[in-house]
Write an enzyme that holds these catalytic residues in place. Sequence first.
Site, PDB file in Angstrom:
ATOM      1  N   GLU A 150      -8.034 -19.076  29.519  1.00  0.00           N
ATOM      2  CA  GLU A 150      -9.079 -18.456  28.630  1.00  0.00           C
ATOM      3  C   GLU A 150      -9.829 -19.466  27.468  1.00  0.00           C
ATOM      4  O   GLU A 150     -10.824 -19.370  27.629  1.00  0.00           O
ATOM      5  CB  GLU A 150      -8.699 -17.350  27.747  1.00  0.00           C
ATOM      6  CG  GLU A 150      -8.553 -16.059  28.413  1.00  0.00           C
ATOM      7  CD  GLU A 150      -7.212 -15.871  28.894  1.00  0.00           C
ATOM      8  OE1 GLU A 150      -6.583 -16.777  29.024  1.00  0.00           O
ATOM      9  OE2 GLU A 150      -6.785 -14.789  29.400  1.00  0.00           O
ATOM     10  N   GLN A 193       5.200 -33.342  23.359  1.00  0.00           N
ATOM     11  CA  GLN A 193       4.912 -34.433  24.388  1.00  0.00           C
ATOM     12  C   GLN A 193       4.273 -33.693  25.422  1.00  0.00           C
ATOM     13  O   GLN A 193       2.977 -34.296  25.817  1.00  0.00           O
ATOM     14  CB  GLN A 193       6.206 -35.117  24.847  1.00  0.00           C
ATOM     15  CG  GLN A 193       7.048 -36.122  23.762  1.00  0.00           C
ATOM     16  CD  GLN A 193       8.045 -36.634  24.596  1.00  0.00           C
ATOM     17  OE1 GLN A 193       7.828 -37.110  25.731  1.00  0.00           O
ATOM     18  NE2 GLN A 193       9.151 -36.746  23.855  1.00  0.00           N
ATOM     19  N   CYS A 381      -9.392   3.801   1.833  1.00  0.00           N
ATOM     20  CA  CYS A 381      -9.924   4.152   2.813  1.00  0.00           C
ATOM     21  C   CYS A 381      -9.406   5.706   3.158  1.00  0.00           C
ATOM     22  O   CYS A 381      -9.563   6.676   2.722  1.00  0.00           O
ATOM     23  CB  CYS A 381     -10.241   3.082   3.975  1.00  0.00           C
ATOM     24  SG  CYS A 381     -11.668   3.535   4.772  1.00  0.00           S
ATOM     25  N   HIS A 518     -12.394  -1.190   0.971  1.00  0.00           N
ATOM     26  CA  HIS A 518     -11.271  -1.910   1.229  1.00  0.00           C
ATOM     27  C   HIS A 518     -11.099  -3.039   0.249  1.00  0.00           C
ATOM     28  O   HIS A 518     -11.678  -4.373   0.791  1.00  0.00           O
ATOM     29  CB  HIS A 518     -11.065  -2.472   2.656  1.00  0.00           C
ATOM     30  CG  HIS A 518     -10.857  -1.592   3.711  1.00  0.00           C
ATOM     31  ND1 HIS A 518      -9.601  -1.184   4.197  1.00  0.00           N
ATOM     32  CD2 HIS A 518     -11.713  -0.700   4.527  1.00  0.00           C
ATOM     33  CE1 HIS A 518      -9.603  -0.147   5.000  1.00  0.00           C
ATOM     34  NE2 HIS A 518     -11.022   0.219   5.359  1.00  0.00           N
ATOM     35  N   GLU A 520      -8.825  -4.991  -0.539  1.00  0.00           N
ATOM     36  CA  GLU A 520      -7.817  -6.001  -0.253  1.00  0.00           C
ATOM     37  C   GLU A 520      -8.483  -7.006   0.320  1.00  0.00           C
ATOM     38  O   GLU A 520      -8.107  -8.319   0.507  1.00  0.00           O
ATOM     39  CB  GLU A 520      -6.716  -5.418   0.790  1.00  0.00           C
ATOM     40  CG  GLU A 520      -7.150  -5.107   2.291  1.00  0.00           C
ATOM     41  CD  GLU A 520      -7.520  -3.501   2.371  1.00  0.00           C
ATOM     42  OE1 GLU A 520      -8.032  -2.919   1.305  1.00  0.00           O
ATOM     43  OE2 GLU A 520      -7.397  -3.039   3.294  1.00  0.00           O
TER      44      GLU A 520
HETATM   45  N1  GLN Z   1     -10.829   6.766   9.863  1.00  0.00           N
HETATM   46  C1  GLN Z   1     -11.520   6.711   8.553  1.00  0.00           C
HETATM   47  C2  GLN Z   1     -12.972   6.687   8.710  1.00  0.00           C
HETATM   48  O1  GLN Z   1     -13.578   6.282   9.909  1.00  0.00           O
HETATM   49  C3  GLN Z   1     -11.102   5.702   7.658  1.00  0.00           C
HETATM   50  C4  GLN Z   1     -11.270   4.567   8.118  1.00  0.00           C
HETATM   51  C5  GLN Z   1     -10.247   3.293   7.295  1.00  0.00           C
HETATM   52  O2  GLN Z   1      -9.355   3.921   6.435  1.00  0.00           O
HETATM   53  N2  GLN Z   1     -10.700   1.942   7.613  1.00  0.00           N
HETATM   54  O3  GLN Z   1     -13.731   7.058   7.995  1.00  0.00           O
END
Ligand code: GLN
Length: 546
Positions: A150, A193, A381, A518, A520
């Site tokens: 690939e 190598q 989320c 999110h 994070e």
């Molecule tokens: N499944 C949920 C949604 O689509 C939360 C998505 C998530 O946690 N990233 O709204």
Amino acid sequence: MHKTKFIFITGGVLSSLGKGLAAASIGSLMESRGLRISLQKLDPYINIDPGTMNPFQHGEVYVTDDGAETDLDLGHYERFTQAKISKKSNCTSGSIYHSVIEKERRGEYLGNTVQVIPHITDEIKSRISKAAKDVDLLIVEIGGTVGDIESLPFLEAIRQFRNDAGKENVIYIHVTLVPYLPTSDEVKTKPTQHSVKELLGIGIQPDILLCRTQKSISVEIKKKIAHFCNVEPDAVIADPDVETIYELPLRFHEEGLDDKIVKLLNIWTRQPVLEEWERLAEKIKKPSSHVRIAIVGKYVNLKESYKSLHEALVHGGIGNEAHVELVYLDSEQIAQDKGEILLENSDGILVPGGFGHRGIPGKIKAIRYARENKIPFFGICLGMQMAVVEFARHLVGLNQAHTIEVEKNCKDPVIFLMREWFDYKNNIMVSRKEDDALGGTMRLGAYPCLLEDGTLAMKAYKRREILERHRHRYEFNNQYRELLAKHGMIFSGLSPDKNLVEIIEIPDHPWFLGCQFHPEFRSKPMSPHPLFQDFIAAALKNKKKT
Ligand code: GLN
């Protein structure tokens, strides 16, 4: 004229050698020498993006500000550097072929036979050039392992790239494995190598070898590798196992990697300023306290699926000078009779994002446990959506409250598909139907959110307007807002038109917060995300109580 320089990073012998971390660390070193850099990942699979892939196979889907669903290595790039990472920073074979086929349909190739060379390779080269705008140095990581069928078009394209851009502007770095054999107590150079031979067969002579190794590599071994692989001995760099990944830039610097790169590319820069990285590594290695956080999820067997989350929690620990022990718990086990025992020793509980119905009852049970036992809780989320469901069921008495993702026709759809909403990112009204195709119907990328005074969110961010990244389809159902508020739910973050609920909290609890975005994805080791920082602080306080 100012010319951009390029580093191409390939991998040999086997996968999971940490090419992404190596690329990110090189980026940080070059940045600390004062260069403007960017990074790009070329992935050899056929999916247009990893958004539709199973996290078990591929790990986390990382989301950029501009809403690209990308490979998780881009998360490392953003955590280690200031580079602007965007849609342009990740290309898959699928997306390359897609563009070429579209062009062919539009008749842009004027009767030619469309071929891998030159059409696919030209498209790859043009994507690389586009990612190199306005930077001094672009670092391009090629996914996969040399020898895979690939990746051949990518390797051919980067081979040609050196001729196009000028030999003095391009170097190749090959990440390889130098295994240690305990029985004979020696490190082996043969796999390296062979892998370099494989690259040579494609026409690429690596300039630098990054040798993944458990043990250090002696000068003799370096000389031997240099001799067989046709590189200078000081271009053989040890890439050792490290206690924390944030040490890697320092280890590479000690090995002379950044010096070698600037010499080979003929770049004049200052010496790197690495004090901040040194302080960071020191802080991580000598924490003054310890805290245990339970992550209640579905993909608990594969930490790669929660990569950014894992790192953001570590960053929250750095901000509190605490070591964060992460315990991944399978929500299906928590759902079982007496499953909550698993949560007993946690100082904080986090329910991360996710999709689909599996593991939902366990998540709701964990949230209830955190709420009732006053354990700091962070829902992200899907985690926030389930916190809303738990609240509606157990505090408001809507026994059949749910998200329509799990139960399409539930009686009280507290989480649902919003038919119409104003998209602040693109400045348009969006309308959706339930049966829209799954691809392309998610709220993706960074959206603004306004915070309410006197809330945990405001206390953490210390600012009114924030920007956070989203990746979800479902939203809080405003029909229930008043009712839930009456029972105490606080809507501490809303979209600027107040239509979308972005953050919820509950009072009379040390720290209970759920966010639709999110956070994070925006946390960095040097600047821990405020919500993670405060969540860990609350968990530490909770621990001190016991
Ligand atoms: N499944 C949920 C949604 O689509 C939360 C998505 C998530 O946690 N990233 O709204």
